[in-house]
Scaffold this motif. Structure first.
Motif, PDB file in Angstrom:
ATOM      1  N   LEU A 168       0.858  -1.177   0.000  1.00 27.27           N
ATOM      2  CA  LEU A 168       0.000   0.000   0.000  1.00 27.27           C
ATOM      3  C   LEU A 168       0.896   1.228   0.000  1.00 27.27           C
ATOM      4  O   LEU A 168       1.716   1.410   0.902  1.00 27.27           O
ATOM      5  CB  LEU A 168      -0.897   0.018   1.237  1.00 27.27           C
ATOM      6  CG  LEU A 168      -1.664   1.328   1.478  1.00 27.27           C
ATOM      7  CD1 LEU A 168      -2.655   1.599   0.355  1.00 27.27           C
ATOM      8  CD2 LEU A 168      -2.363   1.295   2.830  1.00 27.27           C
TER       9      LEU A 168
ATOM     10  N   LEU B 247       0.756   5.022   0.415  1.00 31.81           N
ATOM     11  CA  LEU B 247      -0.158   6.028   0.953  1.00 31.81           C
ATOM     12  C   LEU B 247       0.478   7.409   0.798  1.00 31.81           C
ATOM     13  O   LEU B 247       1.488   7.715   1.428  1.00 31.81           O
ATOM     14  CB  LEU B 247      -0.436   5.724   2.426  1.00 31.81           C
ATOM     15  CG  LEU B 247      -1.558   6.499   3.108  1.00 31.81           C
ATOM     16  CD1 LEU B 247      -2.905   6.203   2.463  1.00 31.81           C
ATOM     17  CD2 LEU B 247      -1.592   6.130   4.592  1.00 31.81           C
TER      18      LEU B 247
ATOM     19  N   SER C  12       5.399  10.197  -4.905  1.00 32.02           N
ATOM     20  CA  SER C  12       4.639   8.940  -4.815  1.00 32.02           C
ATOM     21  C   SER C  12       4.682   8.192  -6.145  1.00 32.02           C
ATOM     22  O   SER C  12       4.773   6.953  -6.173  1.00 32.02           O
ATOM     23  CB  SER C  12       3.190   9.209  -4.385  1.00 32.02           C
ATOM     24  OG  SER C  12       2.524   9.998  -5.324  1.00 32.02           O
TER      25      SER C  12
ATOM     26  N   SER D  76      -0.780  -0.660  -4.608  1.00 31.54           N
ATOM     27  CA  SER D  76      -2.052   0.057  -4.632  1.00 31.54           C
ATOM     28  C   SER D  76      -1.805   1.465  -4.087  1.00 31.54           C
ATOM     29  O   SER D  76      -1.131   1.631  -3.070  1.00 31.54           O
ATOM     30  CB  SER D  76      -3.114  -0.663  -3.808  1.00 31.54           C
ATOM     31  OG  SER D  76      -2.682  -0.837  -2.470  1.00 31.54           O
ATOM     32  N   PHE D  77      -2.331   2.463  -4.787  1.00 30.85           N
ATOM     33  CA  PHE D  77      -2.107   3.863  -4.441  1.00 30.85           C
ATOM     34  C   PHE D  77      -3.339   4.431  -3.751  1.00 30.85           C
ATOM     35  O   PHE D  77      -4.475   4.188  -4.177  1.00 30.85           O
ATOM     36  CB  PHE D  77      -1.830   4.697  -5.703  1.00 30.85           C
ATOM     37  CG  PHE D  77      -0.550   4.339  -6.414  1.00 30.85           C
ATOM     38  CD1 PHE D  77       0.596   5.099  -6.233  1.00 30.85           C
ATOM     39  CD2 PHE D  77      -0.490   3.252  -7.277  1.00 30.85           C
ATOM     40  CE1 PHE D  77       1.767   4.783  -6.894  1.00 30.85           C
ATOM     41  CE2 PHE D  77       0.676   2.933  -7.951  1.00 30.85           C
ATOM     42  CZ  PHE D  77       1.804   3.697  -7.755  1.00 30.85           C
ATOM     43  N   GLU D  78      -3.091   5.207  -2.687  1.00 31.48           N
ATOM     44  CA  GLU D  78      -4.178   5.939  -2.038  1.00 31.48           C
ATOM     45  C   GLU D  78      -3.665   7.298  -1.588  1.00 31.48           C
ATOM     46  O   GLU D  78      -2.484   7.458  -1.258  1.00 31.48           O
ATOM     47  CB  GLU D  78      -4.724   5.176  -0.822  1.00 31.48           C
ATOM     48  CG  GLU D  78      -5.520   3.935  -1.169  1.00 31.48           C
ATOM     49  CD  GLU D  78      -6.168   3.320   0.056  1.00 31.48           C
ATOM     50  OE1 GLU D  78      -6.312   4.033   1.074  1.00 31.48           O
ATOM     51  OE2 GLU D  78      -6.515   2.128  -0.009  1.00 31.48           O
ATOM     52  N   ASN D  79      -4.559   8.287  -1.550  1.00 36.13           N
ATOM     53  CA  ASN D  79      -4.254   9.601  -1.002  1.00 36.13           C
ATOM     54  C   ASN D  79      -4.884   9.718   0.381  1.00 36.13           C
ATOM     55  O   ASN D  79      -5.910   9.092   0.667  1.00 36.13           O
ATOM     56  CB  ASN D  79      -4.788  10.714  -1.904  1.00 36.13           C
ATOM     57  CG  ASN D  79      -4.068  10.759  -3.232  1.00 36.13           C
ATOM     58  OD1 ASN D  79      -2.841  10.760  -3.270  1.00 36.13           O
ATOM     59  ND2 ASN D  79      -4.818  10.794  -4.322  1.00 36.13           N
ATOM     60  N   CYS D  80      -4.276  10.534   1.232  1.00 36.26           N
ATOM     61  CA  CYS D  80      -4.770  10.680   2.598  1.00 36.26           C
ATOM     62  C   CYS D  80      -4.535  12.106   3.086  1.00 36.26           C
ATOM     63  O   CYS D  80      -3.483  12.688   2.788  1.00 36.26           O
ATOM     64  CB  CYS D  80      -4.044   9.691   3.511  1.00 36.26           C
ATOM     65  SG  CYS D  80      -4.564   9.749   5.235  1.00 36.26           S
TER      66      CYS D  80
ATOM     67  N   ALA E 230      -6.184   5.398   7.934  1.00 37.29           N
ATOM     68  CA  ALA E 230      -5.816   4.789   6.660  1.00 37.29           C
ATOM     69  C   ALA E 230      -4.913   3.570   6.847  1.00 37.29           C
ATOM     70  O   ALA E 230      -4.809   2.722   5.951  1.00 37.29           O
ATOM     71  CB  ALA E 230      -5.118   5.821   5.773  1.00 37.29           C
TER      72      ALA E 230
ATOM     73  N   ARG F 149      -5.536  -3.232   6.821  1.00 38.47           N
ATOM     74  CA  ARG F 149      -5.200  -3.230   5.399  1.00 38.47           C
ATOM     75  C   ARG F 149      -4.840  -4.632   4.932  1.00 38.47           C
ATOM     76  O   ARG F 149      -4.132  -5.378   5.619  1.00 38.47           O
ATOM     77  CB  ARG F 149      -4.034  -2.283   5.135  1.00 38.47           C
ATOM     78  CG  ARG F 149      -4.234  -0.863   5.632  1.00 38.47           C
ATOM     79  CD  ARG F 149      -5.587  -0.291   5.257  1.00 38.47           C
ATOM     80  NE  ARG F 149      -5.851  -0.286   3.850  1.00 38.47           N
ATOM     81  CZ  ARG F 149      -6.117   0.800   3.135  1.00 38.47           C
ATOM     82  NH1 ARG F 149      -6.177   1.977   3.725  1.00 38.47           N
ATOM     83  NH2 ARG F 149      -6.351   0.729   1.853  1.00 38.47           N
TER      84      ARG F 149
ATOM     85  N   THR G 129       4.450   5.087   3.206  1.00 41.07           N
ATOM     86  CA  THR G 129       3.779   6.384   3.137  1.00 41.07           C
ATOM     87  C   THR G 129       4.754   7.412   2.575  1.00 41.07           C
ATOM     88  O   THR G 129       5.972   7.278   2.684  1.00 41.07           O
ATOM     89  CB  THR G 129       3.283   6.854   4.518  1.00 41.07           C
ATOM     90  OG1 THR G 129       4.401   7.222   5.328  1.00 41.07           O
ATOM     91  CG2 THR G 129       2.479   5.765   5.211  1.00 41.07           C
TER      92      THR G 129
END
Length: 368
Positions: free
Chosen positions: A165, A167, A179, A194-198, A208, A212, A219
């Motif tokens: 992950l 983040l 990122s 897998s990409f996520e914004n926070c 977040a 998971r 991060t």
């Protein structure tokens, strides 16, 4: 951030402690390039199983061709058999002659050249002998590995693919360059990213991190001492923080933790600092999770000396130059050097540097 920096070596040891290869998964050969092979199965039968022609021509027995030449053709005791490249040779034949080396127009066939046993053929087991491994467990699969697997009739291969992950703790200027950069490095090492914004606040980051389905969390941003830097606080909230502040240049603001068995590495938002921490901490953990074989570095003599600060680990960029490593920069990694470097070196915290001519192992960033 804490004022006392913890040594890179102790943090790395704590981060990778207990990490083991993730469970293998079956992947099609079309998807498997760059992934890390999970098993070393052995070949039950040789490849090829029987002698095969590698060129179009006449299948013959080499003993029947003794003394043959264009000036002194040799009559053949048996009619030759025409074979196409890839076909199995008839029993008793051990070579193949080109079409113009045999004349079959007369009452009996004649050969115009000699040939040693094995000429124009691929012997049984010459490509891969029985008992040899199909792939090497712990090594990334390349095009040649996939060629061999396809030649053996395989359509899938078991691989270890760590799920990471990534983040992105949103930068104030909404810049996602770092990122994207780290994500490409992870994917290049065979990870499933897998990409996520926070948002930047500690509660959002901590949320977040919860529950998971991944093997590692990386991060980006929010690790400094600014008012909006809260990544380390989020790890504290989850009682997962190992260290915030590493004796590493660049990258000393990074943080490291573990959520149960899941390693967490919080990289600074600057690309060069993130790159440094990636190679110092993320890649060693990723190697454990992927079951990758150690020893991926290349040792060459230094073209000139490298100076280093005692008590702090440093990242050095080097370039291949006349079969030696030419240092580009140490502890400060300009973008121009990042793109020109062929390899990276993690200089241990106890090192004062290395003299010119010293053999130094560097991790390749690209083909040289």
């Amino acid at each position: 951030m804490k004022s006392i920096l913890k040594s890179l070596e102790s943090i790395r040891a704590e981060l990778v402690e207990g990490l083991a290869g993730v469970a293998p998964s079956s992947m099609t050969l079309a998807q498997a390039r760059g992934r890390v092979a999970a098993e070393t199965a052995v070949l039950a039968t040789p490849l090829p199983e029987r002698n095969k022609a590698v060129l179009d021509g006449w299948a013959l027995r080499s003993l029947d061709l003794a003394g043959a030449s264009s000036y002194s053709p040799v009559p053949l005791p048996n009619a030759p058999v025409w074979v196409e490249a890839g076909q199995e040779l008839p029993d008793g034949c051990d070579c193949v002659l080109r079409a113009d080396m045999v004349d079959c127009t007369g009452p009996f066939a004649q050969a115009f050249a000699e040939a040693p046993p094995g000429e124009g053929i691929r012997r049984a087991g010459e490509d891969i002998a029985a008992g040899r491994p199909l792939v090497v467990a712990g090594r990334r699969l390349d095009a040649a590995d996939l060629l061999a697997l396809r030649a053996l009739g395989h359509e899938t291969i078991p691989v270890r693919v760590p799920r990471v992950l990534l983040l992105d703790v949103a930068a104030r200027d909404k810049n996602s360059l770092t990122s994207q950069f780290i994500g490409e490095l992870l994917e290049g090492e065979g990870a499933d990213v897998s990409f996520e914004n926070c948002p930047r606040d500690a509660a959002s980051i901590a949320g977040a991190l919860d529950d998971r389905e991944c093997d590692m969390i990386v991060t980006i941003g929010g690790t400094g001492s600014g008012h909006g830097d809260a990544t380390a606080d989020a790890l504290r909230m989850r009682e997962a923080l190992i260290a915030h502040g590493i004796a590493l240049r660049p990258g000393q603001t990074a943080a490291v933790g573990k959520l149960g068995a899941i390693p967490v590495v919080a990289l600074p938002g600057a690309p060069d600092h993130a790159f440094a921490v990636y190679h110092a901490l993320v890649r060693p953990a990723l190697d454990r999770l992927a079951g990758r074989l150690a020893g991926s570095g290349v040792a060459l003599p230094l073209a000139r000396k490298i100076s280093s600060m005692v008590g702090i680990a440093e990242i050095a960029l080097v370039r291949w130059d006349n079969s030696s490593w030419l240092p580009l920069s140490v502890g400060d990694l300009p973008l121009d050097h990042l793109r020109l470097a062929d390899a990276v070196v993690v200089l241990a915290s106890g090192s004062e540097g290395h003299a010119a001519g010293t053999q130094l192992e560097a991790f390749l960033l690209r083909d040289i």
